[in-house]
Design a protein around this motif. Structure first.
Motif, PDB file in Angstrom:
ATOM      1  N   ILE A 221      48.752  48.256  60.175  1.00 40.92           N
ATOM      2  CA  ILE A 221      49.708  49.108  59.456  1.00 40.92           C
ATOM      3  C   ILE A 221      50.961  49.368  60.301  1.00 40.92           C
ATOM      4  CG2 ILE A 221      50.027  51.285  58.197  1.00 40.92           C
ATOM      5  CD1 ILE A 221      47.697  49.474  57.123  1.00 40.92           C
TER       6      ILE A 221
ATOM      7  N   HIS B 250      52.803  44.250  51.489  1.00 35.30           N
ATOM      8  CA  HIS B 250      52.245  45.384  50.736  1.00 35.30           C
ATOM      9  C   HIS B 250      52.806  46.671  51.331  1.00 35.30           C
ATOM     10  CE1 HIS B 250      48.999  47.411  48.405  1.00 35.30           C
ATOM     11  NE2 HIS B 250      49.023  48.276  49.393  1.00 35.30           N
ATOM     12  N   LEU B 251      53.331  47.539  50.477  1.00 34.11           N
ATOM     13  CA  LEU B 251      54.031  48.711  50.982  1.00 34.11           C
ATOM     14  C   LEU B 251      53.614  49.967  50.221  1.00 34.11           C
ATOM     15  CD1 LEU B 251      57.623  48.651  52.146  1.00 34.11           C
ATOM     16  CD2 LEU B 251      57.125  50.272  50.352  1.00 34.11           C
ATOM     17  N   VAL B 252      53.376  51.032  50.951  1.00 33.96           N
ATOM     18  CA  VAL B 252      53.049  52.324  50.348  1.00 33.96           C
ATOM     19  C   VAL B 252      54.125  53.313  50.774  1.00 33.96           C
ATOM     20  CG1 VAL B 252      51.374  54.200  50.253  1.00 33.96           C
ATOM     21  CG2 VAL B 252      50.581  51.842  50.412  1.00 33.96           C
TER      22      VAL B 252
ATOM     23  N   ILE C  11      47.562  57.905  50.585  1.00 29.05           N
ATOM     24  CA  ILE C  11      48.132  56.815  51.384  1.00 29.05           C
ATOM     25  C   ILE C  11      47.025  55.874  51.853  1.00 29.05           C
ATOM     26  CG2 ILE C  11      49.199  56.311  53.622  1.00 29.05           C
ATOM     27  CD1 ILE C  11      50.938  58.858  53.157  1.00 29.05           C
TER      28      ILE C  11
ATOM     29  N   TYR D  48      45.756  53.657  49.082  1.00 27.91           N
ATOM     30  CA  TYR D  48      46.666  52.579  48.680  1.00 27.91           C
ATOM     31  C   TYR D  48      46.833  51.524  49.760  1.00 27.91           C
ATOM     32  CZ  TYR D  48      47.748  54.624  44.206  1.00 27.91           C
ATOM     33  OH  TYR D  48      47.638  55.080  42.916  1.00 27.91           O
ATOM     34  N   LEU D  49      46.799  51.943  51.020  1.00 24.50           N
ATOM     35  CA  LEU D  49      46.893  50.961  52.109  1.00 24.50           C
ATOM     36  C   LEU D  49      45.668  50.052  52.111  1.00 24.50           C
ATOM     37  CD1 LEU D  49      48.288  53.111  55.079  1.00 24.50           C
ATOM     38  CD2 LEU D  49      49.483  51.235  53.922  1.00 24.50           C
TER      39      LEU D  49
ATOM     40  N   ALA E  30      45.772  46.553  50.444  1.00 22.57           N
ATOM     41  CA  ALA E  30      46.689  45.514  50.926  1.00 22.57           C
ATOM     42  C   ALA E  30      45.986  44.181  51.135  1.00 22.57           C
ATOM     43  CB  ALA E  30      47.335  45.964  52.225  1.00 22.57           C
TER      44      ALA E  30
ATOM     45  N   TYR F 292      49.929  42.301  57.249  1.00 19.36           N
ATOM     46  CA  TYR F 292      50.175  43.681  57.666  1.00 19.36           C
ATOM     47  C   TYR F 292      50.710  44.428  56.454  1.00 19.36           C
ATOM     48  CZ  TYR F 292      55.226  42.599  58.072  1.00 19.36           C
ATOM     49  OH  TYR F 292      56.521  42.243  57.817  1.00 19.36           O
ATOM     50  N   ALA F 293      50.546  45.755  56.468  1.00 20.28           N
ATOM     51  CA  ALA F 293      51.035  46.573  55.364  1.00 20.28           C
ATOM     52  C   ALA F 293      51.966  47.627  55.951  1.00 20.28           C
ATOM     53  CB  ALA F 293      49.864  47.233  54.647  1.00 20.28           C
TER      54      ALA F 293
ATOM     55  N   LEU G 189      53.687  51.531  55.752  1.00 21.51           N
ATOM     56  CA  LEU G 189      53.719  52.905  55.260  1.00 21.51           C
ATOM     57  C   LEU G 189      55.130  53.429  55.487  1.00 21.51           C
ATOM     58  CD1 LEU G 189      52.707  55.703  54.390  1.00 21.51           C
ATOM     59  CD2 LEU G 189      51.861  56.039  56.727  1.00 21.51           C
TER      60      LEU G 189
ATOM     61  N   THR H 143      49.007  54.485  61.701  1.00 22.04           N
ATOM     62  CA  THR H 143      49.720  53.220  61.949  1.00 22.04           C
ATOM     63  C   THR H 143      49.399  52.641  63.322  1.00 22.04           C
ATOM     64  OG1 THR H 143      51.650  54.286  62.954  1.00 22.04           O
ATOM     65  CG2 THR H 143      51.654  54.098  60.551  1.00 22.04           C
TER      66      THR H 143
END
Length: 202
Positions: A5, A29-31, A97, A100-101, A104, A108-109, A111, A125
């Motif tokens: 993250i 992938h983004l939150v 959060i 949703y993470l 992914a 890597y995702a 935040l 993270t």
């Protein structure tokens, strides 16, 4: 392998949304913590009921949605009320959060959160990218975007972590003071680098 993250943060008007969009375009992938903050106070969710009991019906719009502007006014005038609200919402937002993470599928995702330092969300993270911009530019962008007063922008800037505090926790810093084409190429360069990392480390 579980994606690592990346925390993406920066002060108001630094250009986090523009940078976030560049990463989304690259398939990351983004939150967004601000969106998670909106989800937790939707009508029917327990947090909205508690906020209404605490502040009264005046902070609701006619359709039962939270009146963010009214609430913002209240909490920026009163640090104690802001702390009460943060104590209620931060744990709930963090739960959203994490959920949703977990969805992914990219290596890597990300935040995106303006309050990475202040809420302890950096604990979620493995690496931190700070979007930095000169304060005059931050103010100029925010005034253009939010149709708000200089006093309110200044109040938000004062409530957020200082540039120094943010830069202290940064692994990477992107100074966003040029145009979008340049910004895209910088994000692509970072993305290429991030794909080589293992759990956020070289």
């Amino acid at each position: 392998m579980k994606p690592w993250i990346l925390g993406l943060t920066g002060g108001i008007g630094s250009g986090k949304s523009a940078v976030a969009q560049c990463f989304i375009d690259l398939g990351v992938h983004l939150v967004d913590a601000d969106q998670a903050a909106r989800w937790v106070v939707e009508p029917g969710r327990p947090a909205l009921r508690q906020i209404t009991e605490h502040f009264g019906e005046a902070i609701l719009q006619a359709d039962g949605q939270l009146d963010r502007a009214a609430l913002r006014k209240l909490i920026f005038q009163d640090a104690e009320q802001r702390r009460w609200l943060e104590a209620l919402l931060h744990p709930l937002i963090n739960q959203e959060i994490i959920q949703y993470l977990a969805q992914a599928t990219s290596p890597y995702a990300i935040l995106v959160t303006p309050l990475l330092v202040e809420t302890g969300q950096h604990a979620l993270t493995q690496r931190v990218l700070v979007i930095d911009a000169p304060e005059t530019l931050q103010i100029e962008r925010t005034l253009m975007r939010d149709n708000t007063s200089l006093e309110q922008v200044q109040a938000i800037l004062n409530a957020q972590a200082t540039r120094q505090q943010r830069l202290q926790i940064a692994d990477d810093v992107l100074v966003n003071d040029r145009d979008l084409i340049w910004l895209r190429s910088e994000v692509e360069r970072l993305h290429t680098f991030y794909l080589t990392l293992n759990r956020g480390q070289p």
